[in-house]
Design an enzyme around this catalytic site. Structure first.
Site, PDB file in Angstrom:
ATOM      1  N   ARG A 177       0.662  -1.218  -0.031  1.00 58.47           N
ATOM      2  CA  ARG A 177       0.194   0.061   0.114  1.00 58.47           C
ATOM      3  C   ARG A 177       0.773   1.059  -0.107  1.00 58.47           C
ATOM      4  NH1 ARG A 177      -5.708   0.423   1.040  1.00 58.47           N
ATOM      5  NH2 ARG A 177      -5.818  -1.835   1.436  1.00 58.47           N
ATOM      6  N   HIS A 213     -19.243  10.994   0.511  1.00 61.42           N
ATOM      7  CA  HIS A 213     -19.802   9.764   1.136  1.00 61.42           C
ATOM      8  C   HIS A 213     -21.354   9.780   0.840  1.00 61.42           C
ATOM      9  CE1 HIS A 213     -19.780   6.212   3.251  1.00 61.42           C
ATOM     10  NE2 HIS A 213     -20.906   6.470   3.810  1.00 61.42           N
ATOM     11  N   ASP A 226     -13.989   7.517   6.314  1.00 59.37           N
ATOM     12  CA  ASP A 226     -15.041   8.388   6.392  1.00 59.37           C
ATOM     13  C   ASP A 226     -15.169   9.133   7.786  1.00 59.37           C
ATOM     14  OD1 ASP A 226     -15.774   7.391   3.734  1.00 59.37           O
ATOM     15  OD2 ASP A 226     -16.611   5.679   4.769  1.00 59.37           O
TER      16      ASP A 226
HETATM   17  C1  GRF Z   1     -20.554   7.939  -5.195  1.00 57.56           C
HETATM   18  O1  GRF Z   1     -21.943   7.546  -4.534  1.00 57.56           O
HETATM   19  C2  GRF Z   1     -19.634   8.452  -4.008  1.00 57.56           C
HETATM   20  O2  GRF Z   1     -20.442   9.216  -3.004  1.00 57.56           O
HETATM   21  C3  GRF Z   1     -19.009   7.365  -3.441  1.00 57.56           C
HETATM   22  O3  GRF Z   1     -18.956   6.582  -4.678  1.00 57.56           O
HETATM   23  C4  GRF Z   1     -19.719   6.916  -5.637  1.00 57.56           C
HETATM   24  C5  GRF Z   1     -18.938   7.564  -6.914  1.00 57.56           C
HETATM   25  O4  GRF Z   1     -19.650   7.658  -8.051  1.00 57.56           O
HETATM   26  N1  GRF Z   1     -17.706   7.718  -2.690  1.00 57.56           N
HETATM   27  P1  GRF Z   1     -18.981   8.489  -9.123  1.00 57.56           P
HETATM   28  O5  GRF Z   1     -17.816   7.327  -9.568  1.00 57.56           O
HETATM   29  O6  GRF Z   1     -18.743   9.718  -8.973  1.00 57.56           O
HETATM   30  O7  GRF Z   1     -20.220   8.207 -10.313  1.00 57.56           O
END
Ligand code: GRF
Length: 232
Positions: A66, A114, A150
């Site tokens: 990582r 999130h 988060d």
């Molecule tokens: C979104 O729901 C975001 O909140 C989460 O992953 C998803 C990403 O969607 N972290 P996108 O790739 O931006 O369409």
């Protein structure tokens, strides 16, 4: 100079697109210098290429650790002129935890979105978990990233009512529409130098306490969404 941004994606990149669109509309004083993905097939990379933005695939399985993966990401981000002093790193559906070394390279300059009202429902299925729990208010959160998943200081949240029986996918879709408003709004504040952080409290200088949507897309956002960032 527009704020240099690096955007990290693992999937479709609809949040990336919403940010690019608001930059094009002159609402965010920023420029996306590079889009990185740990998934070579991520459509987010294609969205970047279509705009002539550097798109870099770094399959994480190619790295021994990582730490090695993150060190290469930092190198690529710096090589594209994105540094902590003047720029920011935007996680937009990036499905990897970042190491402390990565975060030390960009202190208070890494943002995430999130699909839940944190601290409720952290993890990879925030919207679905909220729906399965039976919440009456769901939503999304833009926050600064720290070493806990988060968890970092909240910049803006938008709440949407969960409708009885609508199911997780429908709720997630309405939440995503609000994500496309609050993430660009947060970046507009950041790029304008309007955000400050003290004791986990993020202040967006001059922002309203909250704003509301209408029958077509009910929501409550706090701080309030400014003109140009409300749902179309
Ligand atoms: C979104 O729901 C975001 O909140 C989460 O992953 C998803 C990403 O969607 N972290 P996108 O790739 O931006 O369409």
């Amino acid at each position: 100079m527009p704020m240099p941004l690096a955007v990290l994606v693992s999937g479709g990149g609809s949040n990336l697109q919403s940010i690019l669109d608001k930059i094009d509309a002159g609402l965010i004083d920023a420029k996306v210098r590079v889009v990185l993905s740990n998934k070579p097939g991520a459509y987010g990379l294609e969205r970047a290429r279509k705009k002539g933005i550097a798109a870099v695939a770094l399959p994480h399985a190619d790295f021994p650790s990582r730490e090695a993966f993150d060190a290469e990401m930092v190198r690529v981000i710096h090589a594209h002129g994105v540094r902590a002093e003047t720029g920011a790193v935007v996680l937009a559906g990036f499905m990897r935890m970042l190491t402390p070394a990565f975060l030390r390279a960009f202190p208070d300059r890494v943002l995430n979105i999130h699909p839940a009202l944190l601290p409720s429902f952290p993890g990879t299925h925030g919207a679905a978990d909220a729906e399965a729990y039976g919440v009456r208010l769901a939503g999304c959160t833009v926050h600064l990233v720290d070493e806990i998943m988060d968890h970092g200081p909240v910049i803006i949240q938008a709440a949407v009512p969960a409708l009885p029986g609508e199911g997780g996918p429908a709720l997630a879709e309405r939440i995503l529409k609000l994500e496309h408003c609050i993430y660009p709004q947060a970046l507009a504040w950041l790029a304008a130098g309007r955000l400050s952080v003290a004791d986990r409290r993020v202040l967006a200088a001059g922002a309203e306490q909250a704003s509301c949507g209408d029958a077509a897309l009910p929501y409550l956002a706090s701080p309030g969404l400014e003109a140009g960032f409300r749902p179309a």
